[in-house]
Design a protein around this motif. Structure first.
Motif, mmCIF file in Angstrom:
data_model
loop_
_atom_site.group_PDB
_atom_site.id
_atom_site.type_symbol
_atom_site.label_atom_id
_atom_site.label_comp_id
_atom_site.label_asym_id
_atom_site.label_seq_id
_atom_site.Cartn_x
_atom_site.Cartn_y
_atom_site.Cartn_z
ATOM 1 N N ASP A 191 38.174 43.933 91.004
ATOM 2 C CA ASP A 191 38.445 42.666 90.951
ATOM 3 C C ASP A 191 38.494 42.121 89.418
ATOM 4 O OD1 ASP A 191 38.010 42.556 93.649
ATOM 5 O OD2 ASP A 191 36.038 41.778 93.619
ATOM 6 N N TRP A 192 38.812 43.118 88.491
ATOM 7 C CA TRP A 192 38.865 42.782 86.912
ATOM 8 C C TRP A 192 40.075 41.938 86.632
ATOM 9 C CZ3 TRP A 192 34.956 42.874 84.105
ATOM 10 C CH2 TRP A 192 35.130 42.817 82.614
ATOM 11 N N SER A 193 39.613 40.779 85.892
ATOM 12 C CA SER A 193 40.856 39.974 85.313
ATOM 13 C C SER A 193 40.571 39.728 83.790
ATOM 14 C CB SER A 193 41.043 38.989 86.115
ATOM 15 O OG SER A 193 39.899 38.006 86.046
ATOM 16 N N GLY A 194 41.395 39.040 83.207
ATOM 17 C CA GLY A 194 41.108 38.442 81.934
ATOM 18 C C GLY A 194 40.096 37.579 82.006
ATOM 19 N N ARG A 195 40.198 36.848 82.936
ATOM 20 C CA ARG A 195 38.807 35.806 83.035
ATOM 21 C C ARG A 195 37.466 36.376 83.323
ATOM 22 N NH1 ARG A 195 38.297 32.552 88.067
ATOM 23 N NH2 ARG A 195 36.590 31.353 87.530
ATOM 24 N N ASN A 196 37.656 37.639 83.939
ATOM 25 C CA ASN A 196 36.323 38.382 83.991
ATOM 26 C C ASN A 196 35.669 38.827 82.762
ATOM 27 O OD1 ASN A 196 36.067 37.595 86.944
ATOM 28 N ND2 ASN A 196 37.114 39.584 87.275
ATOM 29 N N CYS A 197 36.737 39.488 82.046
ATOM 30 C CA CYS A 197 36.747 39.891 80.719
ATOM 31 C C CYS A 197 35.984 39.009 79.716
ATOM 32 C CB CYS A 197 37.757 40.701 80.070
ATOM 33 S SG CYS A 197 37.430 41.552 78.605
ATOM 34 N N LYS A 198 36.782 37.912 79.828
ATOM 35 C CA LYS A 198 36.273 36.852 78.796
ATOM 36 C C LYS A 198 34.834 36.209 79.018
ATOM 37 C CE LYS A 198 38.027 32.501 76.893
ATOM 38 N NZ LYS A 198 39.130 31.392 77.108
ATOM 39 N N VAL B 31 36.553 48.852 81.627
ATOM 40 C CA VAL B 31 37.356 48.375 82.726
ATOM 41 C C VAL B 31 38.512 47.810 82.308
ATOM 42 C CG1 VAL B 31 37.220 46.746 84.668
ATOM 43 C CG2 VAL B 31 35.325 47.709 84.076
ATOM 44 N N CYS B 32 38.764 47.253 81.214
ATOM 45 C CA CYS B 32 40.027 46.999 80.716
ATOM 46 C C CYS B 32 40.796 48.273 80.387
ATOM 47 C CB CYS B 32 40.128 46.290 79.650
ATOM 48 S SG CYS B 32 39.466 44.416 79.581
ATOM 49 N N MET B 33 40.456 48.980 79.897
ATOM 50 C CA MET B 33 41.348 50.224 79.703
ATOM 51 C C MET B 33 41.391 51.031 80.951
ATOM 52 S SD MET B 33 39.077 51.943 76.624
ATOM 53 C CE MET B 33 39.790 53.500 76.687
ATOM 54 N N LEU B 34 40.373 51.190 82.180
ATOM 55 C CA LEU B 34 40.868 51.459 83.251
ATOM 56 C C LEU B 34 41.788 51.011 84.177
ATOM 57 C CD1 LEU B 34 37.209 52.285 84.947
ATOM 58 C CD2 LEU B 34 38.972 54.087 84.478
ATOM 59 N N ASN B 35 41.870 49.588 83.734
ATOM 60 C CA ASN B 35 43.119 48.768 84.375
ATOM 61 C C ASN B 35 44.502 48.586 83.617
ATOM 62 O OD1 ASN B 35 42.004 47.779 87.036
ATOM 63 N ND2 ASN B 35 40.421 46.948 85.718
ATOM 64 N N GLY B 36 44.387 49.633 82.782
ATOM 65 C CA GLY B 36 45.596 49.530 81.907
ATOM 66 C C GLY B 36 45.993 48.227 80.978
ATOM 67 N N ARG B 37 44.890 47.422 80.718
ATOM 68 C CA ARG B 37 44.935 46.361 79.962
ATOM 69 C C ARG B 37 45.157 46.671 78.624
ATOM 70 N NH1 ARG B 37 41.308 41.299 79.635
ATOM 71 N NH2 ARG B 37 43.014 39.666 79.545
ATOM 72 N N ASP B 38 45.992 45.715 77.824
ATOM 73 C CA ASP B 38 46.119 45.911 76.380
ATOM 74 C C ASP B 38 44.772 45.447 75.726
ATOM 75 O OD1 ASP B 38 46.946 45.915 73.602
ATOM 76 O OD2 ASP B 38 48.416 44.429 73.987
ATOM 77 N N LEU B 39 44.153 46.458 74.984
ATOM 78 C CA LEU B 39 43.003 46.096 74.219
ATOM 79 C C LEU B 39 42.931 45.118 73.084
ATOM 80 C CD1 LEU B 39 41.292 49.524 73.573
ATOM 81 C CD2 LEU B 39 40.665 47.988 75.240
ATOM 82 N N ALA B 40 44.006 44.554 72.647
ATOM 83 C CA ALA B 40 44.051 43.346 71.974
ATOM 84 C C ALA B 40 44.053 42.166 72.760
ATOM 85 C CB ALA B 40 45.659 43.301 71.490
#
Length: 143
Positions: free
Chosen positions: A19-26, A96-105
């Motif tokens: 359920d990961w999203s930018g909002r969860n990361c923030k 989790v960002c890495m696992l989901n292929g999210r740009d680390l920036a």
């Protein structure tokens, strides 16, 4: 990331990763930073209290300043646990960002650590996390 799953529990980790999203990361980044900043705030208040007590005792100003600075730096009983939890949250967010292929920036957890502590700290955190999460409290930020 088996370390994270073992600490959070498989059910929570699965939910977090799916359920990961930018909002969860923030949100996770803000919670971790608030905990780290809160620790610093508490240390400052302990120093203020010591300074006040020394003032009530009519202690010379230089002694009050010295006493305040010493009191600020004395480890509090919950410091290590708070740092370990905060670091664990930051590492989990980055992973989790890495696992989901999210740009680390665009990974708020990664950006927060880089901005507040530098790229070298990110590398240290990820190296430690790969080994053993039980020792994260040893990576205490400098006061």
């Amino acid at each position: 990331m088996a370390q994270a799953a073992s600490y959070a529990g498989d059910r929570v980790w699965d939910r977090l990763t799916h359920d990961w999203s930018g909002r969860n990361c923030k949100g996770l980044a803000r919670l971790a930073r608030a905990a780290l900043d809160g620790k610093d705030w508490l240390h400052d208040r302990v120093g203020d209290l010591v300074s006040y007590l020394l003032e009530v005792l009519s202690t010379p100003r230089v002694v009050r300043v010295f006493g305040r600075e010493i009191a600020k730096r004395i480890p509090l009983p919950w410091d290590q646990q708070l740092v370990a939890v905060s670091r664990g949250m930051q590492i989990a967010g980055i992973a989790v960002c890495m696992l989901n292929g999210r740009d680390l920036a665009k990974c708020e957890c990664f950006v927060d650590v880089v901005i507040n502590e530098g790229k070298e700290r990110v590398r240290q955190l990820m190296d430690w996390a790969a080994k053993d999460w039980r020792n994260l409290e040893q990576l205490v930020p400098a006061m």
